[in-house]
Design a protein around this motif. Sequence first.
Motif, mmCIF file in Angstrom:
data_model
loop_
_atom_site.group_PDB
_atom_site.id
_atom_site.type_symbol
_atom_site.label_atom_id
_atom_site.label_comp_id
_atom_site.label_asym_id
_atom_site.label_seq_id
_atom_site.Cartn_x
_atom_site.Cartn_y
_atom_site.Cartn_z
ATOM 1 N N ASP A 95 30.404 62.543 59.548
ATOM 2 C CA ASP A 95 29.979 63.724 60.392
ATOM 3 C C ASP A 95 29.494 63.208 61.709
ATOM 4 O O ASP A 95 29.904 63.639 62.935
ATOM 5 C CB ASP A 95 29.059 64.506 59.628
ATOM 6 C CG ASP A 95 29.694 65.221 58.621
ATOM 7 O OD1 ASP A 95 30.422 64.836 57.963
ATOM 8 O OD2 ASP A 95 28.903 66.132 58.145
ATOM 9 N N GLU A 99 31.348 63.897 65.443
ATOM 10 C CA GLU A 99 30.560 64.673 66.661
ATOM 11 C C GLU A 99 30.423 63.825 67.886
ATOM 12 O O GLU A 99 30.969 64.006 68.904
ATOM 13 C CB GLU A 99 29.072 64.760 66.093
ATOM 14 C CG GLU A 99 28.172 65.350 66.972
ATOM 15 C CD GLU A 99 26.640 65.273 66.647
ATOM 16 O OE1 GLU A 99 26.279 66.570 66.266
ATOM 17 O OE2 GLU A 99 26.081 64.315 66.813
ATOM 18 N N LYS A 127 37.445 66.883 52.962
ATOM 19 C CA LYS A 127 36.089 67.253 53.800
ATOM 20 C C LYS A 127 36.801 67.631 55.301
ATOM 21 O O LYS A 127 35.891 68.022 56.247
ATOM 22 C CB LYS A 127 35.250 66.062 54.226
ATOM 23 C CG LYS A 127 34.622 65.865 52.865
ATOM 24 C CD LYS A 127 33.737 64.344 53.026
ATOM 25 C CE LYS A 127 33.017 64.116 51.713
ATOM 26 N NZ LYS A 127 32.101 62.736 51.755
ATOM 27 N N ARG A 130 35.354 70.736 57.044
ATOM 28 C CA ARG A 130 34.086 70.612 57.608
ATOM 29 C C ARG A 130 34.060 69.618 58.731
ATOM 30 O O ARG A 130 33.632 70.137 59.858
ATOM 31 C CB ARG A 130 33.453 69.879 56.390
ATOM 32 C CG ARG A 130 31.851 69.221 56.971
ATOM 33 C CD ARG A 130 30.971 68.461 55.955
ATOM 34 N NE ARG A 130 30.062 67.983 56.643
ATOM 35 C CZ ARG A 130 28.781 68.631 56.760
ATOM 36 N NH1 ARG A 130 28.821 69.818 56.416
ATOM 37 N NH2 ARG A 130 27.650 68.189 57.045
ATOM 38 N N TRP A 131 34.707 68.617 58.812
ATOM 39 C CA TRP A 131 34.717 67.945 60.030
ATOM 40 C C TRP A 131 35.616 68.608 61.196
ATOM 41 O O TRP A 131 35.307 68.257 62.256
ATOM 42 C CB TRP A 131 35.989 66.622 59.569
ATOM 43 C CG TRP A 131 35.301 65.736 58.810
ATOM 44 C CD1 TRP A 131 33.943 65.693 58.308
ATOM 45 C CD2 TRP A 131 35.686 64.535 58.114
ATOM 46 N NE1 TRP A 131 33.395 64.544 57.443
ATOM 47 C CE2 TRP A 131 34.651 64.146 57.324
ATOM 48 C CE3 TRP A 131 36.933 64.389 57.766
ATOM 49 C CZ2 TRP A 131 35.057 63.002 56.238
ATOM 50 C CZ3 TRP A 131 37.114 63.234 56.751
ATOM 51 C CH2 TRP A 131 36.273 62.408 56.113
ATOM 52 N N LYS A 133 34.877 71.449 61.789
ATOM 53 C CA LYS A 133 33.797 72.521 62.193
ATOM 54 C C LYS A 133 32.855 71.497 63.116
ATOM 55 O O LYS A 133 32.372 71.889 64.150
ATOM 56 C CB LYS A 133 33.231 73.167 61.114
ATOM 57 C CG LYS A 133 34.029 74.468 60.576
ATOM 58 C CD LYS A 133 33.292 74.763 59.255
ATOM 59 C CE LYS A 133 34.078 75.685 58.609
ATOM 60 N NZ LYS A 133 33.323 76.247 57.305
ATOM 61 N N VAL A 134 32.774 70.474 62.695
ATOM 62 C CA VAL A 134 31.893 69.593 63.307
ATOM 63 C C VAL A 134 32.490 69.138 64.601
ATOM 64 O O VAL A 134 31.773 69.232 65.748
ATOM 65 C CB VAL A 134 31.692 68.064 62.555
ATOM 66 C CG1 VAL A 134 30.954 67.012 63.338
ATOM 67 C CG2 VAL A 134 30.636 68.191 61.125
ATOM 68 N N ALA A 138 30.497 70.286 68.490
ATOM 69 C CA ALA A 138 30.514 69.128 69.571
ATOM 70 C C ALA A 138 31.254 69.397 70.714
ATOM 71 O O ALA A 138 30.833 69.100 72.005
ATOM 72 C CB ALA A 138 31.021 67.750 68.774
#
Length: 250
Positions: A95, A99, A127, A130-131, A133-134, A138
């Motif tokens: 994560d 970012e 994942k 999720r990544w 969204k990270v 950013a």
Amino acid sequence: MRLTRFYTERQNLRLNGSVKLPDSDIGHIRKVLRLESGDKVIVFNGVEEYLAELSLVTRGFVTVKLIELLKSEKMQKKEKELSIFQGLLRAGKFDLIIEKLTEIGVDNIIPVECEYSQTKKEIAAAKLSRWGKVALAAAKQSERLSLPEVLEPIEFSDILKVKDDFDKILLFTLPRKNIPESLESVELTAELLKGVKKIAVLIGPEGGFSPREHKVAKDNGFTLVKVSEGVLRSETAAIVFSGIVKFLMS
């Protein structure tokens, strides 16, 4: 005062057009930012960025009117591309990498299962959402126009299938006597990247690249780059060397 940025997947943006913002942003707009109709925000879609004015704010609906084009890919012509092949790490560390690489301006991030990786690509694949969204968060924070592409995890050997897509592939390594190829690594300089437009950077997992991976890299024309000042954690190496390469590319 810096305006808040919002992302829309809609691609056909146009001046004076109306855009519905994602439902996931409604609570943040109403309850955290306490924005109202008439307030200004920034809206981008990875290709263009507009100054916008909130036209409707309700519990279930937020729309904006696009009032000024601020940036577009046509204005920011991209001539070079940086892709990072990052060895898979233990939970949480990736994560941070996504970012920071987004903030640096990396174009593509490819998770790689290496011999010394402590996470398998099948687990990492779950994942990806999720990544993404990270990376989006950013990009909003760093005022980046485009989003990096976080691709499906691959195995180290899969890099050979795409090696011809790049002008140069850099594998960062710490010289070790038990890995002969690492002793042939070179310093990272601007001259090394002169005239190169599509660059791939390979960063190993916690244990680094294995002797076999070093040999595969050398045999296939990768450039082994020397890490000479101490042992860096993988996530630190990803951030530091991506930043240096990005700088040298400019």
